[in-house]
Design a protein around this motif. Sequence first.
Motif, mmCIF file in Angstrom:
data_model
loop_
_atom_site.group_PDB
_atom_site.id
_atom_site.type_symbol
_atom_site.label_atom_id
_atom_site.label_comp_id
_atom_site.label_asym_id
_atom_site.label_seq_id
_atom_site.Cartn_x
_atom_site.Cartn_y
_atom_site.Cartn_z
ATOM 1 N N GLN A 110 0.804 -1.222 0.000
ATOM 2 C CA GLN A 110 0.000 0.000 0.000
ATOM 3 C C GLN A 110 0.839 1.275 0.000
ATOM 4 O OE1 GLN A 110 -3.183 0.094 -0.646
ATOM 5 N NE2 GLN A 110 -3.247 -2.132 -0.678
ATOM 6 N N THR A 111 2.123 1.164 0.262
ATOM 7 C CA THR A 111 2.953 2.369 0.353
ATOM 8 C C THR A 111 4.109 2.406 -0.639
ATOM 9 O OG1 THR A 111 4.307 1.365 2.099
ATOM 10 C CG2 THR A 111 2.409 2.684 2.802
ATOM 11 N N SER A 112 4.328 1.348 -1.377
ATOM 12 C CA SER A 112 5.480 1.317 -2.274
ATOM 13 C C SER A 112 5.206 2.081 -3.567
ATOM 14 C CB SER A 112 5.863 -0.130 -2.597
ATOM 15 O OG SER A 112 4.816 -0.755 -3.300
ATOM 16 N N ASP A 113 6.281 2.577 -4.155
ATOM 17 C CA ASP A 113 6.210 3.243 -5.453
ATOM 18 C C ASP A 113 6.539 2.288 -6.589
ATOM 19 O OD1 ASP A 113 5.658 5.674 -4.234
ATOM 20 O OD2 ASP A 113 7.760 6.255 -4.143
ATOM 21 N N ARG A 116 4.174 10.888 -14.178
ATOM 22 C CA ARG A 116 3.884 9.524 -14.582
ATOM 23 C C ARG A 116 2.366 9.346 -14.533
ATOM 24 N NH1 ARG A 116 6.796 5.894 -10.892
ATOM 25 N NH2 ARG A 116 8.586 6.184 -12.220
ATOM 26 N N PRO A 117 1.747 9.025 -15.663
ATOM 27 C CA PRO A 117 0.282 8.952 -15.668
ATOM 28 C C PRO A 117 -0.212 7.729 -14.912
ATOM 29 C CG PRO A 117 1.165 8.213 -17.763
ATOM 30 C CD PRO A 117 2.337 8.702 -16.940
ATOM 31 N N PRO A 118 -1.417 7.826 -14.346
ATOM 32 C CA PRO A 118 -1.992 6.651 -13.717
ATOM 33 C C PRO A 118 -2.217 5.573 -14.767
ATOM 34 C CG PRO A 118 -3.355 8.592 -13.327
ATOM 35 C CD PRO A 118 -2.255 8.986 -14.249
ATOM 36 N N GLU A 149 -2.032 -8.675 -7.571
ATOM 37 C CA GLU A 149 -3.397 -8.168 -7.710
ATOM 38 C C GLU A 149 -3.610 -6.934 -6.826
ATOM 39 O OE1 GLU A 149 -7.968 -9.784 -7.246
ATOM 40 O OE2 GLU A 149 -6.403 -10.661 -5.999
ATOM 41 N N THR A 150 -3.131 -7.000 -5.583
ATOM 42 C CA THR A 150 -3.259 -5.869 -4.660
ATOM 43 C C THR A 150 -2.546 -4.642 -5.213
ATOM 44 O OG1 THR A 150 -3.427 -7.370 -2.766
ATOM 45 C CG2 THR A 150 -2.771 -5.095 -2.303
ATOM 46 N N ALA A 151 -1.328 -4.831 -5.707
ATOM 47 C CA ALA A 151 -0.571 -3.717 -6.292
ATOM 48 C C ALA A 151 -1.280 -3.186 -7.535
ATOM 49 C CB ALA A 151 0.840 -4.169 -6.637
ATOM 50 N N HIS A 152 -1.803 -4.074 -8.336
ATOM 51 C CA HIS A 152 -2.523 -3.677 -9.556
ATOM 52 C C HIS A 152 -3.716 -2.786 -9.217
ATOM 53 C CE1 HIS A 152 -4.854 -4.031 -13.266
ATOM 54 N NE2 HIS A 152 -5.862 -4.436 -12.508
ATOM 55 N N HIS A 153 -4.528 -3.196 -8.248
ATOM 56 C CA HIS A 153 -5.718 -2.416 -7.894
ATOM 57 C C HIS A 153 -5.334 -1.038 -7.361
ATOM 58 C CE1 HIS A 153 -8.680 -5.356 -8.916
ATOM 59 N NE2 HIS A 153 -8.088 -6.272 -8.179
ATOM 60 N N ARG A 154 -4.280 -0.969 -6.573
ATOM 61 C CA ARG A 154 -3.823 0.336 -6.084
ATOM 62 C C ARG A 154 -3.329 1.193 -7.249
ATOM 63 N NH1 ARG A 154 1.511 1.568 -3.541
ATOM 64 N NH2 ARG A 154 1.380 3.795 -3.277
ATOM 65 N N ALA A 155 -2.591 0.576 -8.168
ATOM 66 C CA ALA A 155 -2.065 1.316 -9.324
ATOM 67 C C ALA A 155 -3.191 1.849 -10.202
ATOM 68 C CB ALA A 155 -1.133 0.426 -10.140
ATOM 69 N N MET A 156 -4.305 1.143 -10.261
ATOM 70 C CA MET A 156 -5.429 1.595 -11.081
ATOM 71 C C MET A 156 -6.019 2.894 -10.546
ATOM 72 S SD MET A 156 -5.354 -0.523 -13.466
ATOM 73 C CE MET A 156 -6.728 0.161 -14.328
ATOM 74 N N THR A 212 -4.239 5.075 -8.142
ATOM 75 C CA THR A 212 -3.251 6.092 -7.775
ATOM 76 C C THR A 212 -2.102 6.221 -8.764
ATOM 77 O OG1 THR A 212 -1.829 4.607 -6.491
ATOM 78 C CG2 THR A 212 -3.695 5.625 -5.329
ATOM 79 N N GLY A 213 -1.939 5.243 -9.644
ATOM 80 C CA GLY A 213 -0.793 5.253 -10.561
ATOM 81 C C GLY A 213 0.440 4.588 -9.977
ATOM 82 N N LEU A 214 0.367 4.206 -8.712
ATOM 83 C CA LEU A 214 1.495 3.547 -8.047
ATOM 84 C C LEU A 214 0.991 2.316 -7.308
ATOM 85 C CD1 LEU A 214 3.304 6.653 -6.520
ATOM 86 C CD2 LEU A 214 4.040 5.307 -8.501
ATOM 87 N N PRO A 215 1.805 1.312 -7.210
ATOM 88 C CA PRO A 215 3.197 1.228 -7.622
ATOM 89 C C PRO A 215 3.338 0.900 -9.109
ATOM 90 C CG PRO A 215 2.557 -0.847 -6.635
ATOM 91 C CD PRO A 215 1.369 0.083 -6.523
ATOM 92 N N VAL A 216 4.474 1.267 -9.645
ATOM 93 C CA VAL A 216 4.845 0.817 -10.977
ATOM 94 C C VAL A 216 5.203 -0.659 -10.816
ATOM 95 C CG1 VAL A 216 6.570 1.026 -12.804
ATOM 96 C CG2 VAL A 216 5.672 3.076 -11.684
ATOM 97 N N ILE A 217 4.640 -1.501 -11.658
ATOM 98 C CA ILE A 217 4.893 -2.941 -11.565
ATOM 99 C C ILE A 217 5.898 -3.324 -12.639
ATOM 100 C CG2 ILE A 217 3.861 -5.241 -11.716
ATOM 101 C CD1 ILE A 217 1.214 -3.920 -10.771
ATOM 102 N N VAL A 218 7.015 -3.892 -12.193
ATOM 103 C CA VAL A 218 8.067 -4.324 -13.113
ATOM 104 C C VAL A 218 8.207 -5.837 -13.002
ATOM 105 C CG1 VAL A 218 10.492 -4.124 -13.771
ATOM 106 C CG2 VAL A 218 9.289 -2.135 -12.820
ATOM 107 N N PRO A 219 7.682 -6.571 -13.982
ATOM 108 C CA PRO A 219 7.839 -8.023 -13.956
ATOM 109 C C PRO A 219 9.257 -8.423 -14.376
ATOM 110 C CG PRO A 219 6.010 -7.341 -15.381
ATOM 111 C CD PRO A 219 6.805 -6.127 -15.049
ATOM 112 N N VAL A 220 9.856 -9.307 -13.605
ATOM 113 C CA VAL A 220 11.153 -9.888 -13.955
ATOM 114 C C VAL A 220 10.916 -11.388 -14.071
ATOM 115 C CG1 VAL A 220 13.548 -10.255 -13.279
ATOM 116 C CG2 VAL A 220 12.425 -8.070 -12.742
#
Length: 161
Positions: A36-39, A125-127, A60-67, A69-77
């Motif tokens: 909930q707090t990461s960028d 950085r756009p949402p 999924e949690t990060a995705h919903h927050r990004a939708m 607020t625009g954050l966090p940026v998700i970088v798949p490795v």
Amino acid sequence: MARQVAEALKQNHDVFVDTDIRPGREWGANIEQALQTSDLLIALLSEEAAKSPMVITEIETAHHRAMTTGLPVIVPVRLGFDAPLRYPLSAYINRFQYILWNRAEDTPGLIDELLRIAADKSPNRPPVAMPVRPLDRLLNTLGRMRAVDESSAQRAALRNR
């Protein structure tokens, strides 16, 4: 490799790694707080991790927050596999360019790329926006259903004459 990435990022950034949760702490609450707090979320995806309900839920949690607020940026490795991801994980991260890591020799380049991404503090950085296609598909489907219903009603009316 994951430890090397974390150590390199810790030089200039606050980094949360779930293996660093101290004994006696609520690991679920710690993970939720970090999400909930990461960028930036660096999703290290091995073939096994890509099937893990816990990993999928975290993304999924990060995705919903990004939708919203625009954050966090998700970088798949992707760790040594390039196969298609299964749903629902694919729905959350397929739209993002991923980094492919295959062997230890790839680690320095991976770290350099992640440091560049983490340093991008662009306030403009756009949402992240959801594509409208699911709605389009639904409307098209409803339109086809309505056309079928009208056609059926017309055929029934012709038969009843």
